[in-house]
Design an enzyme around this catalytic site. Sequence first.
Site, short mmCIF file in Angstrom:
data_model
loop_
_atom_site.label_atom_id
_atom_site.label_comp_id
_atom_site.label_asym_id
_atom_site.label_seq_id
_atom_site.Cartn_x
_atom_site.Cartn_y
_atom_site.Cartn_z
N TYR A 140 0.77 -1.01 -0.21
CA TYR A 140 -0.03 0.12 0.08
C TYR A 140 0.87 1.29 -0.17
O TYR A 140 0.55 2.21 -0.83
CB TYR A 140 -0.85 -0.08 1.28
CG TYR A 140 -1.46 1.34 1.50
CD1 TYR A 140 -2.48 2.03 0.87
CD2 TYR A 140 -1.15 2.02 2.76
CE1 TYR A 140 -2.91 3.25 1.11
CE2 TYR A 140 -1.39 3.36 2.94
CZ TYR A 140 -2.67 3.87 1.92
OH TYR A 140 -3.15 5.17 2.54
N ASN A 188 -2.75 10.21 10.95
CA ASN A 188 -3.73 9.31 11.31
C ASN A 188 -5.09 10.15 11.39
O ASN A 188 -5.45 10.37 12.61
CB ASN A 188 -3.70 8.27 12.21
CG ASN A 188 -2.36 7.52 11.72
OD1 ASN A 188 -1.28 7.73 11.63
ND2 ASN A 188 -2.66 6.05 11.57
#
Length: 331
Positions: free
Chosen positions: A153, A182
């Site tokens: 990814y 995040n």
Amino acid sequence: MSELTGKRVLVTGADGFIGSHLVERLVDEGVQVRALCVYNSNGSYGWLDELDARHPRNLDLRLGDIRDAKCVRGLVEDTDVVFHLAALIAIPYSYQAPASFVDTNVVGTLNVLEAARESNGPRVVNTSTSEVYGTPEHVPIRESHELRAFSPYAATKIAADKLCEAYARSFGIDVVTLRPFNTFGPRQSLRAVIPTILAQLLAGREVVNLGSVWPKRDFTYVADTVDGFLRTAVSDVPPGEVVQLGTGSCVSIGELFELCCEVTGASAEIESESLRFRPDAGEVEILLSDPSRAWDLISWKPATDLAEGLALTVEWMKPRVDHLRSERYHR
């Protein structure tokens, strides 16, 4: 953002977690929004189904696929700004099906850049990820830090970011890469760590299943991330530049768990041996941003601290926890 009111904007990945919040904010501010949602046999617009039910006149919902170059060209045409969020983001799945991540994250980004090149030159805001740094050599991390892929990814996101840099340098495409750390908040998939913890606590579990509790992360509330997207679209950021969005502070997953217990009023213990989401060599130990460049270039800083963001997320999840646990959300 008054500078975007009346503008024609495309959001790819509009049906996902961050994308749906971005679309909702744009619509509420009077922006003409064209929203690309991934085609599915149910004809669903994902998290935008509720917004669609309000029938806002400035929202044009489309089903399609970022991997289809012709589809993307038609969507980008006559737009002023393209927010490119469409991506496969499930890190564990990238170990099993890396080719699909290349198709969506790399080829999909290429399609957006080529479409922008063929049109009237909209500003493109490409969405990156802090995962491109791997476990950094030093913290806090600045935009100039070496990029190191710890997962397939991450490798595809690095490739997409470099394509954007190359198209800015080679063809003068007005593309800026935004690199959130995040992001968390309402609508996030249960595979992410914060909703995973909260869902189990809200369900009354006394033992919560988690992976490793030692990695540290820099968590940003979704409304603040969306604000960063809007500011990037209208700020005088040179093409090819990278701006990261983070709070400049981090907590371990273990510390995060304790904070989630405080916010929910729950008492529970962690079982961390039953789940292993990544190979050991792929675990990113710490992600901590230096947010100073975001302030310098787009006048952005987070307005919501972690505890407040968790409380807002809990408030949203409480009436939905049973439904969330019974559904599988992939974006």
